[in-house]
Design a protein around this motif. Structure first.
Motif, PDB file in Angstrom:
ATOM      1  N   SER A  90       0.834  -1.203   0.000  1.00  0.00           N
ATOM      2  CA  SER A  90       0.000   0.000   0.000  1.00  0.00           C
ATOM      3  C   SER A  90       0.868   1.253   0.000  1.00  0.00           C
ATOM      4  O   SER A  90       0.648   2.185  -0.789  1.00  0.00           O
ATOM      5  CB  SER A  90      -0.927  -0.007   1.221  1.00  0.00           C
ATOM      6  OG  SER A  90      -1.706   1.165   1.269  1.00  0.00           O
ATOM      7  N   ARG A 152     -12.955  -7.360  -7.941  1.00  0.00           N
ATOM      8  CA  ARG A 152     -13.365  -7.466  -6.546  1.00  0.00           C
ATOM      9  C   ARG A 152     -13.967  -6.144  -6.085  1.00  0.00           C
ATOM     10  O   ARG A 152     -13.799  -5.115  -6.728  1.00  0.00           O
ATOM     11  CB  ARG A 152     -12.189  -7.867  -5.642  1.00  0.00           C
ATOM     12  CG  ARG A 152     -10.894  -7.109  -5.900  1.00  0.00           C
ATOM     13  CD  ARG A 152      -9.862  -7.380  -4.804  1.00  0.00           C
ATOM     14  NE  ARG A 152      -9.366  -8.721  -4.811  1.00  0.00           N
ATOM     15  CZ  ARG A 152      -8.082  -9.044  -4.936  1.00  0.00           C
ATOM     16  NH1 ARG A 152      -7.168  -8.101  -5.099  1.00  0.00           N
ATOM     17  NH2 ARG A 152      -7.709 -10.297  -4.878  1.00  0.00           N
ATOM     18  N   THR A 154     -13.309  -4.096  -3.544  1.00  0.00           N
ATOM     19  CA  THR A 154     -12.262  -3.092  -3.372  1.00  0.00           C
ATOM     20  C   THR A 154     -10.955  -3.671  -3.899  1.00  0.00           C
ATOM     21  O   THR A 154     -10.444  -4.638  -3.340  1.00  0.00           O
ATOM     22  CB  THR A 154     -12.082  -2.723  -1.886  1.00  0.00           C
ATOM     23  OG1 THR A 154     -13.352  -2.443  -1.301  1.00  0.00           O
ATOM     24  CG2 THR A 154     -11.177  -1.506  -1.740  1.00  0.00           C
ATOM     25  N   GLU A 156      -6.968  -4.402  -4.931  1.00  0.00           N
ATOM     26  CA  GLU A 156      -5.729  -4.389  -4.161  1.00  0.00           C
ATOM     27  C   GLU A 156      -5.137  -2.978  -4.223  1.00  0.00           C
ATOM     28  O   GLU A 156      -5.401  -2.208  -5.136  1.00  0.00           O
ATOM     29  CB  GLU A 156      -4.765  -5.430  -4.733  1.00  0.00           C
ATOM     30  CG  GLU A 156      -3.500  -5.655  -3.944  1.00  0.00           C
ATOM     31  CD  GLU A 156      -3.752  -5.952  -2.478  1.00  0.00           C
ATOM     32  OE1 GLU A 156      -3.606  -5.008  -1.660  1.00  0.00           O
ATOM     33  OE2 GLU A 156      -4.071  -7.095  -2.140  1.00  0.00           O
ATOM     34  N   SER A 157      -4.340  -2.614  -3.231  1.00  0.00           N
ATOM     35  CA  SER A 157      -3.825  -1.246  -3.112  1.00  0.00           C
ATOM     36  C   SER A 157      -3.071  -0.791  -4.361  1.00  0.00           C
ATOM     37  O   SER A 157      -3.230   0.357  -4.810  1.00  0.00           O
ATOM     38  CB  SER A 157      -2.921  -1.125  -1.884  1.00  0.00           C
ATOM     39  OG  SER A 157      -1.855  -2.068  -1.942  1.00  0.00           O
ATOM     40  N   HIS A 182     -12.814  -6.937   3.962  1.00  0.00           N
ATOM     41  CA  HIS A 182     -11.578  -7.603   3.547  1.00  0.00           C
ATOM     42  C   HIS A 182     -10.494  -6.564   3.258  1.00  0.00           C
ATOM     43  O   HIS A 182      -9.341  -6.707   3.682  1.00  0.00           O
ATOM     44  CB  HIS A 182     -11.812  -8.440   2.288  1.00  0.00           C
ATOM     45  CG  HIS A 182     -12.654  -9.661   2.497  1.00  0.00           C
ATOM     46  ND1 HIS A 182     -13.982  -9.592   2.846  1.00  0.00           N
ATOM     47  CD2 HIS A 182     -12.362 -10.988   2.380  1.00  0.00           C
ATOM     48  CE1 HIS A 182     -14.468 -10.819   2.956  1.00  0.00           C
ATOM     49  NE2 HIS A 182     -13.508 -11.676   2.678  1.00  0.00           N
ATOM     50  N   SER A 183     -10.878  -5.526   2.498  1.00  0.00           N
ATOM     51  CA  SER A 183      -9.882  -4.524   2.095  1.00  0.00           C
ATOM     52  C   SER A 183      -9.340  -3.772   3.300  1.00  0.00           C
ATOM     53  O   SER A 183      -8.161  -3.394   3.327  1.00  0.00           O
ATOM     54  CB  SER A 183     -10.502  -3.535   1.103  1.00  0.00           C
ATOM     55  OG  SER A 183     -11.438  -2.675   1.723  1.00  0.00           O
ATOM     56  N   ARG A 188      -5.592  -2.751   2.141  1.00  0.00           N
ATOM     57  CA  ARG A 188      -5.643  -2.250   0.763  1.00  0.00           C
ATOM     58  C   ARG A 188      -5.871  -0.741   0.698  1.00  0.00           C
ATOM     59  O   ARG A 188      -5.528  -0.115  -0.294  1.00  0.00           O
ATOM     60  CB  ARG A 188      -6.764  -2.957  -0.014  1.00  0.00           C
ATOM     61  CG  ARG A 188      -6.510  -4.421  -0.265  1.00  0.00           C
ATOM     62  CD  ARG A 188      -7.668  -5.045  -1.025  1.00  0.00           C
ATOM     63  NE  ARG A 188      -7.645  -6.497  -0.925  1.00  0.00           N
ATOM     64  CZ  ARG A 188      -8.703  -7.276  -1.073  1.00  0.00           C
ATOM     65  NH1 ARG A 188      -9.889  -6.738  -1.335  1.00  0.00           N
ATOM     66  NH2 ARG A 188      -8.597  -8.573  -0.977  1.00  0.00           N
TER      67      ARG A 188
END
Length: 485
Positions: A90, A152, A154, A156-157, A182-183, A188
């Motif tokens: 991130s 998805r 959100t 991935e970062s 989850h994020s 993320r």
């Protein structure tokens, strides 16, 4: 970008081996996407461990690696050991792309239900106000008027930062995005400072991922540590709890309780919802042409967030009246039939109850429901979903959703455990055949609800992703039934 510029801003570095003056051409967490000059971030996943692919990444051209394990890499390759690779990803991706989130005004929406619709309502309001906007979420990515697929809720970062750059290049200034639990738990969104965080509600879901409901709540709460301001539904008990634990400026909204934004004189029918918004004595009539109590809450959530953005109530009312719904959210499928077919993403006990209660309020005939439950996901909610559907439906068909690696019949058996003993239903594993059966048996005044997948245009069976869209399948059988009259 020089590797040392990335390293200066990484927290929790445990050790650094190798040259710091190398140039980083790209960042990736997928060894298959490594190219010459890449920085590869090794992440421990739930099925695979990125550390096992470091050798492949170097062969493919990686000049640097970030990971959590003690490693001895070839001479000339930078290795940065950190406490948490996801946090490092991130931070590194934000730095590499020039901190794009800081150049956008971002509204984050979290909760079990209502996230997608709320983000789209926020965008509709921003559009009406003439503010260039985008959406990130379950249905996909909207960059102004351009719609792109999303893997998805959100991303991935790294992918998020890439999306932010693309949005900025297209002139976007405001973003409304879904922020999943989850994020939040997987870091993320750690390097985003949200203008507003929105909390819609919290009911049972994702307990396959979260170790407990309290962990689920705590993960959601992280959004508000990353937000400047908050908009909270205090009709939800977890929303009331959240309010008591936050120390940022907050607007509360409600239908039942006392709140900053209150929906009064609520009227719900098959054409949508109308209510009088009371905001500290200011009143505004709101019309949103999607039925259901949840539509009132989603409207209130969007209005609360946009008040923080400085948008006036007149503009918001105009925007909401123009909205005709969101893909896969209480979406009608109409081929001129004398009964109603609705496709909805509801896949939790609470989501199903909300949708079925809405249908109950206007149906003239029977309610026929087609539904299943996702495989490799929270098993404890399956009998609860069955109980809700059996309570509100006159007849229902239990079928496959996305069974993934599980046996579809075993999932159906889990759902059956919650059924009322007087339930009228059948089991049809094949989802296409289940939808056909429901449409064949429907007659004038009935409502057929096809629940669980909404906007999705695929079905996941074992390791295969098969093209499948509830709306298109329903449309096909409606046309077929029309020809047979």
């Amino acid at each position: 970008m020089k590797a040392m510029n990335v390293l200066e801003n990484l927290s929790e570095i445990l050790s650094v081996k190798g040259p710091k003056d190398i140039n980083i051409a790209s960042i990736t967490y997928d060894s298959r996407k490594v190219e010459k000059g890449s920085l590869f971030v090794a992440i421990r996943g739930f099925k695979l461990d990125g550390h096992d692919f470091i050798e492949d990444a170097i062969k493919n051209g990686a000049v640097g690696v970030i990971g959590e394990k003690e490693m001895n890499l070839p001479d000339g390759v930078l290795y940065v050991r950190v406490k948490n690779s996801r946090k490092a990803l991130s931070q590194a991706s934000s730095i590499f792309f020039g901190k794009p989130a800081e150049k956008l005004k971002i509204v984050g929406v979290t909760g079990t239900n209502g996230k997608t619709t709320t983000t789209y309502l926020i965008k509709a309001i921003l559009d009406e106000a003439g503010l260039p906007s985008g959406v990130i979420g379950t249905v996909g990515l909207c960059i102004k008027d351009k719609v792109l697929p999303s893997e998805r809720t959100t991303p991935e970062s790294l992918d998020l930062n890439r999306i932010f750059v693309e949005m900025l290049d297209e002139g976007v200034e405001y973003v409304s995005m879904e922020v999943s639990s989850h994020s939040l738990k997987l870091h993320r969104v750690d390097d985003i400072r949200f203008e507003v965080g929105v909390f819609t509600n919290l009911t049972q879901d994702h307990l396959d991922f979260h170790e407990s409901f309290d962990d689920y709540y705590s993960s959601k709460k992280k959004l508000f540590y990353l937000s400047k301001r908050a908009a909270i539904n205090i009709d939800d008990p977890n929303g009331r709890r959240m309010c008591g634990e936050l120390d940022i400026p907050t607007l509360t909204y409600a239908i039942e309780g006392k709140a900053d934004l209150k929906a009064e004189d609520v009227r719900i029918d098959s054409n949508g919802v109308t209510f009088k918004l009371n905001f500290y004595g200011k009143q505004k009539n709101i019309v949103y042409k999607v039925p259901g109590k949840f539509s009132v809450y989603n409207s209130l959530a969007a209005i609360s967030a946009c008040l923080f953005l400085g948008i006036d109530l007149d503009t918001m009312a105009k925007a909401l009246e123009k909205v005709r719904g969101v893909p896969g959210r209480f979406e009608p499928v109409d081929e001129g039939q004398d009964f109603t077919v609705i496709v909805d993403y509801a896949h939790t006990p609470d989501g199903l109850e909300n949708v079925l209660m809405t249908i109950k309020s206007f149906v003239k005939g029977k309610i026929i429901t087609v539904f299943g439950a996702g495989g490799d996901r929270d098993r404890s909610k399956r009998p609860l979903m069955g109980r809700v559907v059996s309570e509100y439906s006159d007849y229902f068909i239990i079928t496959s959703d996305n069974p993934r690696s599980e046996d579809p019949e075993a999932i159906i058996n889990d759902i059956e455990k919650g059924l009322d003993k007087n339930s009228k239903y059948e089991k049809i594993v094949d989802r296409r055949a289940a939808i056909k059966r429901a449409i064949e048996m429907a007659s004038r005044g009935d409502v057929v609800l096809i629940a669980g997948k909404g906007h999705e245009n695929y079905q996941i069976i074992k390791d295969e992703v098969i093209p499948f869209d509830d709306r298109e399948v329903a449309r096909e059988f409606l046309k077929e039934k029309g020809r047979m009259r």
